[in-house]
Design a protein around this motif. Structure first.
Motif, PDB file in Angstrom:
ATOM      1  N   LEU A  10      54.094  28.502  49.669  1.00 40.30           N
ATOM      2  CA  LEU A  10      54.914  29.436  48.893  1.00 40.30           C
ATOM      3  C   LEU A  10      55.587  28.741  47.708  1.00 40.30           C
ATOM      4  N   PHE A  14      55.031  29.756  43.833  1.00 37.04           N
ATOM      5  CA  PHE A  14      56.148  30.071  42.935  1.00 37.04           C
ATOM      6  C   PHE A  14      56.090  29.201  41.677  1.00 37.04           C
ATOM      7  N   GLN A  53      46.984  40.314  40.387  1.00 35.34           N
ATOM      8  CA  GLN A  53      46.660  40.627  41.779  1.00 35.34           C
ATOM      9  C   GLN A  53      45.347  41.397  41.878  1.00 35.34           C
ATOM     10  N   ALA A  76      47.124  34.780  49.856  1.00 37.60           N
ATOM     11  CA  ALA A  76      48.508  34.501  49.466  1.00 37.60           C
ATOM     12  C   ALA A  76      48.579  34.182  47.979  1.00 37.60           C
ATOM     13  N   ASN A  77      47.620  33.414  47.487  1.00 37.11           N
ATOM     14  CA  ASN A  77      47.537  33.085  46.066  1.00 37.11           C
ATOM     15  C   ASN A  77      47.429  34.359  45.235  1.00 37.11           C
ATOM     16  N   TYR A  79      48.292  37.457  46.007  1.00 37.00           N
ATOM     17  CA  TYR A  79      49.439  38.359  46.080  1.00 37.00           C
ATOM     18  C   TYR A  79      50.719  37.749  45.514  1.00 37.00           C
ATOM     19  N   PHE A  80      51.070  36.544  45.980  1.00 33.64           N
ATOM     20  CA  PHE A  80      52.390  36.010  45.652  1.00 33.64           C
ATOM     21  C   PHE A  80      52.514  35.525  44.216  1.00 33.64           C
ATOM     22  N   LEU A  83      53.272  38.560  42.304  1.00 32.69           N
ATOM     23  CA  LEU A  83      54.624  39.014  42.626  1.00 32.69           C
ATOM     24  C   LEU A  83      55.676  38.151  41.939  1.00 32.69           C
ATOM     25  N   PHE A  84      55.506  36.833  42.031  1.00 33.60           N
ATOM     26  CA  PHE A  84      56.474  35.922  41.420  1.00 33.60           C
ATOM     27  C   PHE A  84      56.476  36.034  39.893  1.00 33.60           C
ATOM     28  N   TYR A 121      50.115  23.956  46.817  1.00 38.12           N
ATOM     29  CA  TYR A 121      49.446  25.032  47.557  1.00 38.12           C
ATOM     30  C   TYR A 121      48.118  24.575  48.151  1.00 38.12           C
TER      31      TYR A 121
END
Length: 219
Positions: A10, A14, A53, A76-77, A79-80, A83-84, A121
């Motif tokens: 995470l 970020f 995304q 995760a890559n 989506y986040f 989002l970030f 990551y």
């Protein structure tokens, strides 16, 4: 151990988003995939993060069809990071600048952060990002060297993004030549090699299968 890996994942995602926003707000031109993402925002009622995304999930699907199974980190890559990106841009932490010294500073800080982000990551060992998975899949199918496939992919998305109105500039060229060394520098400082990381498979099906999947996930 698992919590440490999740936090590393995470934190890396970020930092990756923060690095992307810095390169975008430097107003010198962005990385190839972000040229495409920003070009698409001109035609879709979506934010930069949402387009990232959407592109990510499409790329994961194509890579999977071509034989590269995604890891948890791939999703995760996808989506986040999106989002970030939207969260950072929404709070207005990083304004767009116009003075060339500030622009260059923001661009190089962004590249430096993306290098460290990639280390964190990938070190979490949950799988490569969607776009790296696509590169690996195409290499497997065509058999050409990685550098050639990466050049073709990134040139193609840059060209498409440019015609859609995405920002191409001197920053795009700088990123193309410095991002790889930035990533390598981070791994060298931490005395690790990306190719030595064994990524967890998305689906656990026993030791033998998991071991095979780990080899497939290496990039």
């Amino acid at each position: 151990m698992m919590i440490k890996r999740i936090l590393s994942l995470l934190w890396g995602l970020f930092l990756f988003a923060l690095g992307i926003v810095l390169t975008v707000q430097s107003n010198l031109g962005t990385a190839p995939w972000d040229v495409l993402h920003l070009g698409l925002t001109n035609y879709l009622p979506l934010t930069l993060g949402q387009v990232s995304q959407l592109t990510g999930i499409l790329v994961i699907g194509v890579s999977w069809v071509l034989g590269v199974k995604p890891g948890w980190g791939s999703f995760a890559n996808m989506y986040f990071i999106g989002l970030f990106i939207d969260l950072i841009m929404a709070v207005g932490w990083i304004p767009m600048v116009n003075h060339w010294l500030l622009q260059l500073a923001m661009l190089f800080i962004g590249i430096w952060l993306i290098g460290w982000a990639t280390f964190f990551y990938l070190s979490a060992a949950f799988g490569a990002g969607p776009r790296d998975s696509l590169m690996v899949a195409v290499v497997w199918k065509i058999g050409w060297p990685v550098w050639k496939i990466r050049t073709i992919l990134e040139t193609s998305v840059t060209a498409i993004g440019y015609f859609l109105g995405g920002p191409v500039g001197v920053g795009t060229i700088i990123i193309a030549f410095t991002l790889g060394p930035s990533i390598q520098w981070a791994f060298s400082i931490m005395r690790k090699r990306a190719q030595d990381i064994n990524h967890d498979p998305l689906i656990f099906r026993g030791r033998q299968s998991a071991s095979s999947n780990k080899l497939e996930q290496r990039s």
